[in-house]
Design an enzyme around this catalytic site. Structure first.
Site, PDB file in Angstrom:
ATOM      1  CG  HIS A  17      -1.654  -5.717  -1.160  1.00 39.42           C
ATOM      2  ND1 HIS A  17      -0.904  -4.697  -1.690  1.00 39.42           N
ATOM      3  CD2 HIS A  17      -2.502  -5.138  -0.280  1.00 39.42           C
ATOM      4  CE1 HIS A  17      -1.287  -3.548  -1.155  1.00 39.42           C
ATOM      5  NE2 HIS A  17      -2.251  -3.784  -0.291  1.00 39.42           N
ATOM      6  CE  LYS A  41      -7.320   5.180   1.210  1.00 40.48           C
ATOM      7  NZ  LYS A  41      -6.913   3.793   1.444  1.00 40.48           N
ATOM      8  NE  ARG A  95       0.144  -2.193   7.145  1.00 39.53           N
ATOM      9  CZ  ARG A  95      -0.560  -1.428   6.337  1.00 39.53           C
ATOM     10  NH1 ARG A  95      -0.711  -1.769   5.095  1.00 39.53           N
ATOM     11  NH2 ARG A  95      -1.096  -0.306   6.750  1.00 39.53           N
ATOM     12  CB  SER A 133       0.572   0.714  -0.923  1.00 41.38           C
ATOM     13  OG  SER A 133       0.200  -0.606  -1.211  1.00 41.38           O
TER      14      SER A 133
END
Length: 165
Positions: A17, A41, A95, A133
């Site tokens: 990030h 989430k 990514r 994460s």
């Protein structure tokens, strides 16, 4: 003034990030880090802690880049948040190819809602591309070393969270 919005849950903020934030600051004068309050989430960290961790991470980045960087929690549609903060561009980090398919759909929907706001994709540097994460939390939960993925402050927050739970 060029304003960008970099949205995410940042649960927790990682070196990946930070890499995207640093590079996005070259493109805009003001970067708003939109912290999503996505209750679906089930984040590990409460909103207040995610915001505080992010603010700690961006302070040195703002000094280095010269851009204004602010943290802005939001719970509405991303496109509405972009309008709220005056962003002309949404910054998204990629990514891998798997990220692209999801992001491609999101761009299409956001453009249908407001075609005046552009989306820019930034690839994470190679050394940060595997950082997610979700995986950092799993490694920390199982007692692994996450020092290559997050700052000492985030590592300490993860340790506290898993020691308490």
């Amino acid at each position: 003034m060029r304003i960008g919005l970099y949205p995410g849950t940042f649960d927790p903020v990682t070196f990946g990030h930070a890499d995207i934030i640093r590079r996005a600051c070259r493109l805009v004068d003001r970067l708003v880090i939109g912290v999503a309050i996505n209750r679906d989430k089930g984040p590990l960290f409460p909103l207040e802690e995610r915001v505080a961790l992010l603010e700690g991470e961006i302070a040195p980045l703002a000094a280095v880049t010269g851009a204004e960087i602010v943290v802005h929690p939001f719970e509405n549609l991303l496109i509405d948040c972009a309008r709220e903060v005056g962003a002309g561009v949404i910054v998204r980090g990629l990514r891998a190819v798997a990220d692209f398919e999801y992001e491609f759909q999101m761009v299409g929907m956001n453009r249908a809602l407001d075609d005046s706001i552009e989306t820019v994709f930034l690839m994470a540097e190679a050394r940060h591309q595997a950082i997610a994460s979700r995986l950092v939390k799993e490694i920390a939960r199982l007692g692994g070393d996450v020092s290559r993925f997050v700052s000492p402050e985030v590592r300490a927050a993860l340790a506290r969270r898993f020691a308490a739970g």
